[in-house]
Write a protein that holds these residues in place. Structure first.
Motif, PDB file in Angstrom:
ATOM      1  N   ASP A  12      10.479  15.135 -41.391  1.00  0.00           N
ATOM      2  CA  ASP A  12      10.119  15.993 -42.537  1.00  0.00           C
ATOM      3  C   ASP A  12       9.584  15.166 -43.703  1.00  0.00           C
ATOM      4  OD1 ASP A  12      10.860  18.474 -41.365  1.00  0.00           O
ATOM      5  OD2 ASP A  12      12.966  17.999 -41.713  1.00  0.00           O
ATOM      6  N   ARG A  13      10.188  13.996 -43.933  1.00  0.00           N
ATOM      7  CA  ARG A  13       9.683  13.145 -45.023  1.00  0.00           C
ATOM      8  C   ARG A  13       8.279  12.646 -44.703  1.00  0.00           C
ATOM      9  NH1 ARG A  13      13.757  10.919 -48.855  1.00  0.00           N
ATOM     10  NH2 ARG A  13      15.795  11.647 -48.174  1.00  0.00           N
TER      11      ARG A  13
ATOM     12  N   HIS B 251       5.756  15.082 -45.941  1.00  0.00           N
ATOM     13  CA  HIS B 251       5.528  15.078 -47.404  1.00  0.00           C
ATOM     14  C   HIS B 251       4.841  13.798 -47.873  1.00  0.00           C
ATOM     15  CE1 HIS B 251       7.778  18.702 -48.370  1.00  0.00           C
ATOM     16  NE2 HIS B 251       8.716  18.304 -47.534  1.00  0.00           N
TER      17      HIS B 251
ATOM     18  N   GLU C 176      20.197  13.975 -44.040  1.00  0.00           N
ATOM     19  CA  GLU C 176      18.912  14.683 -44.010  1.00  0.00           C
ATOM     20  C   GLU C 176      18.655  15.158 -42.571  1.00  0.00           C
ATOM     21  OE1 GLU C 176      16.007  11.627 -44.933  1.00  0.00           O
ATOM     22  OE2 GLU C 176      16.629  10.422 -43.220  1.00  0.00           O
TER      23      GLU C 176
ATOM     24  N   ASP D 242      17.603  15.588 -54.764  1.00  0.00           N
ATOM     25  CA  ASP D 242      16.168  15.833 -55.039  1.00  0.00           C
ATOM     26  C   ASP D 242      15.444  16.179 -53.738  1.00  0.00           C
ATOM     27  OD1 ASP D 242      16.635  15.222 -57.626  1.00  0.00           O
ATOM     28  OD2 ASP D 242      15.698  13.213 -57.568  1.00  0.00           O
ATOM     29  N   TRP D 243      15.802  15.424 -52.673  1.00  0.00           N
ATOM     30  CA  TRP D 243      15.170  15.677 -51.374  1.00  0.00           C
ATOM     31  C   TRP D 243      15.495  17.087 -50.877  1.00  0.00           C
ATOM     32  CZ3 TRP D 243      11.718  15.333 -47.851  1.00  0.00           C
ATOM     33  CH2 TRP D 243      11.961  15.793 -46.567  1.00  0.00           C
TER      34      TRP D 243
ATOM     35  N   ASP E  62      16.337  19.679 -52.572  1.00  0.00           N
ATOM     36  CA  ASP E  62      15.625  20.680 -53.387  1.00  0.00           C
ATOM     37  C   ASP E  62      14.182  20.805 -52.934  1.00  0.00           C
ATOM     38  OD1 ASP E  62      17.684  21.389 -54.914  1.00  0.00           O
ATOM     39  OD2 ASP E  62      17.061  20.305 -56.730  1.00  0.00           O
ATOM     40  N   LYS E  63      13.536  19.637 -52.718  1.00  0.00           N
ATOM     41  CA  LYS E  63      12.121  19.626 -52.347  1.00  0.00           C
ATOM     42  C   LYS E  63      11.933  20.294 -50.977  1.00  0.00           C
ATOM     43  CE  LYS E  63       8.348  16.332 -52.053  1.00  0.00           C
ATOM     44  NZ  LYS E  63       7.977  14.949 -52.293  1.00  0.00           N
ATOM     45  N   GLN E  64      12.817  19.956 -50.042  1.00  0.00           N
ATOM     46  CA  GLN E  64      12.633  20.411 -48.664  1.00  0.00           C
ATOM     47  C   GLN E  64      13.072  21.863 -48.469  1.00  0.00           C
ATOM     48  OE1 GLN E  64      11.088  19.356 -46.193  1.00  0.00           O
ATOM     49  NE2 GLN E  64      11.990  20.351 -44.401  1.00  0.00           N
ATOM     50  N   TYR E  65      14.161  22.249 -49.133  1.00  0.00           N
ATOM     51  CA  TYR E  65      14.737  23.566 -48.831  1.00  0.00           C
ATOM     52  C   TYR E  65      14.718  24.528 -50.017  1.00  0.00           C
ATOM     53  CZ  TYR E  65      16.548  20.910 -44.894  1.00  0.00           C
ATOM     54  OH  TYR E  65      16.649  20.104 -43.784  1.00  0.00           O
ATOM     55  N   GLY E  66      14.565  23.941 -51.244  1.00  0.00           N
ATOM     56  CA  GLY E  66      14.736  24.747 -52.455  1.00  0.00           C
ATOM     57  C   GLY E  66      13.857  25.982 -52.497  1.00  0.00           C
TER      58      GLY E  66
ATOM     59  N   THR F 289      11.233  26.861 -50.389  1.00  0.00           N
ATOM     60  CA  THR F 289      10.735  27.483 -49.157  1.00  0.00           C
ATOM     61  C   THR F 289      11.863  28.074 -48.317  1.00  0.00           C
ATOM     62  OG1 THR F 289      10.880  25.364 -48.042  1.00  0.00           O
ATOM     63  CG2 THR F 289       8.725  25.963 -48.940  1.00  0.00           C
TER      64      THR F 289
END
Ligand code: NAD
Ligand code: DAU
Length: 360
Positions: A87-88, A91, A197, A345-346, A348-352, A354
């Motif tokens: 996933d990273r 991004h 993660e 932060d990760w 939030d970015k990945q799951y927040g 979407t």
């Protein structure tokens, strides 16, 4: 004697070094950049500097690697160091190319220069063991046979493409320069010290923190799960018996859908740590947006390794999950130490934004 392990503060590298230290007095030099995924605390029990040394540094730093090789003259390099999360890589692919491709190239080049200086037993015994992944082969349909070492490469994510590129460089250094390399392509690992993660520790951590359990798409993607201790045992054998220039697949013969994995985790937690409200953890499972380019199925044929070296996976998946979940429940301090601001932060970015297209 000594061995050089790169990326030894990560999940598989830590398990490998801890396991090695139980079986050998040989010095282990751990070269690790200590990215978000590297945690020196994993190896805190190794207190004897004559047996374990942590060097914070990058595999792409040729001068540093050359100095370590000249100073310690390791009989083997185990290259675990990598950016490892798919996933990273979606991004931010740049760091994957930098570490997994350019970093591995630098390590190979410095190892080659070191190798040509060796004579006698040192030359005969030296090995460059490159730890790679089944993801280089791409994705299987339900009726396809498992990947073998001769399956064509068809990587689908920036992560798997970077690992495939590194594998090709490793192969080329054997064929062109005679560097005694061995490559292993392993399936999904689980066990202690895995950064949350990744699927299994994320589900455990979210469940015990009363957070949703995000399943990508329909949850019917299949992975072949192997306990990390079985992977480490295979790698020790590969050093002892692996033939230079060869590739060995490593897998657990335990194909599971993600849905099966998450419900098994919930059922185990229902027994080991029942929710205070009496509900099952299964009620926290949520479907979220699928991973772009998500590989549908991986399965590994490890017959070559089994036949050549007598290796077998020893842990049944459900039993391995019980001990793994028990480890995460007991190691709340470890979980706290990795559950930092950067980790949040990760998440939030990945799951927040979407996350959450409805409960299953
Ligand atoms: P991880 O992300 O947990 O650990 C990677 C380690 O490498 C970390 O300690 C990190 O600090 C270090 N690192 C990153 N960039 C570096 C650099 N430039 N120089 C030095 N160190 C650096 O990864 P993992 O899950 O332990 O995977 C280890 C290796 O095994 C990887 O090469 C991965 O591709 C491969 N692999 C993993 C799995 C799996 O299921 N986890 C399966 C098959 C293969
Ligand atoms: O197959 C070997 C590979 O296994 C290694 O090379 C990689 O380094 C390692 O990260 C792993 O890759 P996967 O993409 O298979 O692992 P991950 O834990 O990210 O995901 C496992 C499955 O679970 C996958 O189908 C995606 C799904 N998933 C994952 C997460 C994080 C979810 O459904 N929800 C999630 O939140």
């Amino acid at each position: 004697m000594s061995i050089l392990v790169t990326g030894g503060a990560g999940f598989i590298g830590s398990n490998f070094i801890l396991d090695w230290a139980v079986r050998s007095d040989e010095l282990v030099i751990n070269l690790d950049r200590l990215t978000y995924a590297g945690n020196p605390a994993n190896l805190a029990t190794l207190a004897d500097p004559a047996r374990y040394l942590l060097i914070q540094g990058d595999i792409g730093d040729g001068e540093l690697v050359a100095d370590l090789l000249a100073r310690y003259r390791p009989r083997a390099i185990f290259n675990f160091a990598a950016e490892s999360h798919v996933d990273r890589s979606i991004h931010a692919p740049g760091t994957f190319i930098q570490t997994n491709v350019v970093g591995t190239f630098t390590l190979l080049e410095i190892a080659r220069i070191f190798y040509v200086s060796l004579r006698g037993d040192e030359e005969r015994d030296f090995r460059f063991i490159h730890i790679s992944t089944d993801e280089v082969y791409g994705s299987l349909n339900p009726a396809d046979p498992p990947f073998t070492e001769t399956s064509l490469y068809a990587p689908n994510s920036p992560y798997s493409a970077s690992k495939a590129a590194a594998n090709h460089l490793v192969r080329a250094y054997f064929h062109t320069y005679g560097l005694p390399t061995v490559t292993t392509n392993c399936s999904n690992n689980y066990g202690p010290f895995q950064f949350p993660e990744k699927f299994i520790p994320l589900m455990i951590l979210n469940a015990i923190n009363d957070l949703p359990l995000p399943i990508y798409g329909d949850g019917l993607q299949v992975r072949d799960w192997l306990h990390v201790a079985d992977h480490c045992a295979a790698l020790r054998l590969v050093l002892e018996k692996g033939r230079p220039g060869e590739t060995y697949n490593i897998g657990g013969d335990q194909e599971k859908t993600n849905w099966e994995v998450v419900t098994t985790i919930c059922d185990i937690l229902d027994r080991l740590k029942p929710r205070l409200d009496g509900h099952s953890y299964r009620e926290m499972i949520r479907r979220v947006q699928d991973r772009p380019g998500h590989d549908r199925r991986y399965a590994i044929c490890a017959d070559k390794l089994k036949n050549a070296m007598g290796w077998q996976p020893t842990r049944n998946f459900t039993e391995g999950l019980v001990t793994t979940i028990d480890w995460y429940l007991r190691e709340s301090a470890w979980l706290k130490s990795v559950n930092s601001g950067a980790y949040r932060d990760w998440v939030d970015k990945q799951y927040g934004l979407t996350a959450g297209v409805g409960a299953l």
